[in-house]
Design an enzyme around this catalytic site. Sequence first.
Site, PDB file in Angstrom:
ATOM      1  N   ASN A  69       0.887  -1.158   0.000  1.00 26.06           N
ATOM      2  CA  ASN A  69       0.000   0.000   0.000  1.00 26.06           C
ATOM      3  C   ASN A  69       0.928   1.211   0.000  1.00 26.06           C
ATOM      4  O   ASN A  69       1.508   1.562   1.019  1.00 26.06           O
ATOM      5  CB  ASN A  69      -0.866  -0.048   1.272  1.00 26.06           C
ATOM      6  CG  ASN A  69      -1.835   1.108   1.345  1.00 26.06           C
ATOM      7  OD1 ASN A  69      -1.830   1.992   0.499  1.00 26.06           O
ATOM      8  ND2 ASN A  69      -2.659   1.091   2.376  1.00 26.06           N
ATOM      9  N   ARG A 127      -2.592  -2.029  -3.432  1.00 24.78           N
ATOM     10  CA  ARG A 127      -3.791  -1.256  -3.163  1.00 24.78           C
ATOM     11  C   ARG A 127      -3.721   0.027  -3.993  1.00 24.78           C
ATOM     12  O   ARG A 127      -2.735   0.761  -3.926  1.00 24.78           O
ATOM     13  CB  ARG A 127      -3.838  -0.917  -1.680  1.00 24.78           C
ATOM     14  CG  ARG A 127      -5.088  -0.186  -1.313  1.00 24.78           C
ATOM     15  CD  ARG A 127      -5.223  -0.104   0.175  1.00 24.78           C
ATOM     16  NE  ARG A 127      -6.443   0.629   0.473  1.00 24.78           N
ATOM     17  CZ  ARG A 127      -6.813   0.944   1.700  1.00 24.78           C
ATOM     18  NH1 ARG A 127      -6.069   0.581   2.722  1.00 24.78           N
ATOM     19  NH2 ARG A 127      -7.923   1.596   1.904  1.00 24.78           N
ATOM     20  N   HIS A 162     -12.737   2.619   0.586  1.00 28.92           N
ATOM     21  CA  HIS A 162     -12.753   1.499   1.541  1.00 28.92           C
ATOM     22  C   HIS A 162     -13.449   0.267   0.949  1.00 28.92           C
ATOM     23  O   HIS A 162     -13.936  -0.589   1.691  1.00 28.92           O
ATOM     24  CB  HIS A 162     -13.530   1.865   2.835  1.00 28.92           C
ATOM     25  CG  HIS A 162     -12.817   2.809   3.756  1.00 28.92           C
ATOM     26  ND1 HIS A 162     -13.489   3.747   4.496  1.00 28.92           N
ATOM     27  CD2 HIS A 162     -11.509   2.942   4.066  1.00 28.92           C
ATOM     28  CE1 HIS A 162     -12.632   4.436   5.228  1.00 28.92           C
ATOM     29  NE2 HIS A 162     -11.422   3.963   4.981  1.00 28.92           N
ATOM     30  N   ARG A 220     -10.528  14.490   9.162  1.00 28.94           N
ATOM     31  CA  ARG A 220     -11.320  15.014   8.033  1.00 28.94           C
ATOM     32  C   ARG A 220     -12.673  15.494   8.526  1.00 28.94           C
ATOM     33  O   ARG A 220     -13.296  14.845   9.368  1.00 28.94           O
ATOM     34  CB  ARG A 220     -11.541  13.934   6.967  1.00 28.94           C
ATOM     35  CG  ARG A 220     -10.277  13.518   6.264  1.00 28.94           C
ATOM     36  CD  ARG A 220     -10.598  12.566   5.108  1.00 28.94           C
ATOM     37  NE  ARG A 220      -9.419  11.800   4.782  1.00 28.94           N
ATOM     38  CZ  ARG A 220      -9.398  10.477   4.634  1.00 28.94           C
ATOM     39  NH1 ARG A 220     -10.509   9.772   4.780  1.00 28.94           N
ATOM     40  NH2 ARG A 220      -8.287   9.863   4.347  1.00 28.94           N
ATOM     41  N   GLU A 248      -8.074  -5.916   5.128  1.00 28.48           N
ATOM     42  CA  GLU A 248      -7.921  -5.511   3.723  1.00 28.48           C
ATOM     43  C   GLU A 248      -6.696  -6.151   3.080  1.00 28.48           C
ATOM     44  O   GLU A 248      -6.769  -6.655   1.961  1.00 28.48           O
ATOM     45  CB  GLU A 248      -7.809  -3.978   3.644  1.00 28.48           C
ATOM     46  CG  GLU A 248      -9.114  -3.282   3.971  1.00 28.48           C
ATOM     47  CD  GLU A 248      -8.920  -1.850   4.427  1.00 28.48           C
ATOM     48  OE1 GLU A 248      -8.385  -1.646   5.534  1.00 28.48           O
ATOM     49  OE2 GLU A 248      -9.300  -0.930   3.692  1.00 28.48           O
TER      50      GLU A 248
END
Length: 399
Positions: free
Chosen positions: A7, A89, A178, A239, A384
């Site tokens: 990733n 990813r 996601h 965020r 993941e």
Amino acid sequence: MYIFVINSGSSSIKYQLWDFPSGKIKLKGLAERIGSPDGKISQKGEQTWEIKGKFENHKSTLELILNNLWDKETGVMNSPDEIGAVGHRVVHGGEKFTDSVEVDEDVIKKIEEMCAIAPLHNPPNLEGIKAIKNILPKVPNVAFFDTAFHQTMEPHSYRYAINESFYAESGIRKYGFHGTSHQYLMIKASELLDIPTNEFNGVTCHLGNGSSLCSIKNGCSIDTSMGFTPLQGLMMGTRSGDIDPGVLFHLLRNNPQLTIDKLDDLLNKKSGILSIYEKSNDMRDVEENMDTDPKAMLAFRMFCHRITVYLGGYLALLPEVHAIIFSGGIGENSPLVREEVMKNFAKFGIQIDSVKNRELKRGETGNIASESSEVAVLVIPTDEEGKIARDTWDIVYSK
Ligand code: ADP
């Protein structure tokens, strides 16, 4: 045979090494602050090490990490040939990718095209792919897109109510992120409840530093809370999530020193839990202090309020509901958040058992619904990277 999963972010690379067909993880690592003098790589598992220093770029960092894997004395493998494939990813697949794909020149070109709408995320993802192709030229690469699972959304979910030309010419629409996690959670939940995946209806709540909900009908995403970028939707660690766009015009008009880049930084990195609690963006700190600090209490309530509002709407979209699933660092580990959200749904026949909720151990999968609840409430640790590793193995070796 090993599967390497990476990733690759703008200044970091997270990686894992998995063994197949056993499906066991061998090690995981993180390279941070690539390009800065205070870089660090730390790796744990069957080969554990940590070094600090300046790591010039993604390629040289990956070379260092990989060379260590087949180091004669300390390595976990004898030669690079033992790496069978690499799973990457990739944040944005736009409308071009509805599933994971083996990387070829055409795929690279399409990911490059997506950089226009994902300028922060896709370029470092691509750098990772290109570096691996350079270091391990014979090894197949598979790309997994955070957006792919949400490509089943229909236009009434994904379009913004602005002129069609923005969508047609510039790709402005909701994409959602996601996806690997939401899909993994959906598959796990359908297995646990013994429901065929293509008949499963429920809402997955991925609550971490970045958070999103997904409404899933017949195994397909029909709506999700993140949008054109991961900034839309829930309040997150740093965020803002949803905010009236009018606020942005107001701020820009009235603060000549506020540039677009500063505003981007403000909403992505200095907002959310951090801006309300002010001392930290970590839900653990919020929970520890909320009984004495009103700012921590406000952050907790805002976080849970937003989840409740989305969850209610997403349940309403479904013809029937099999499960609500909590996951991510907060969803898996915070009984307080789960309880605060779920107390609003008791009147609809969806109840949690507060003892089961509190007693579920860290890292465990469980159904925390009460006996009388009409809907299962599951806690499932997301995985993941594991999904990427297993799917990479399947795509490359079970053809
Ligand atoms: P990311 O989005 O970066 O992958 P994670 O899914 O790892 O984030 O979640 C990280 C967040 O999980 C932390 O910021 C912290 O707020 C939260 N968290 C971890 N453990 C707990 C806990 N025991 N209680 C409450 N929150 C927790």
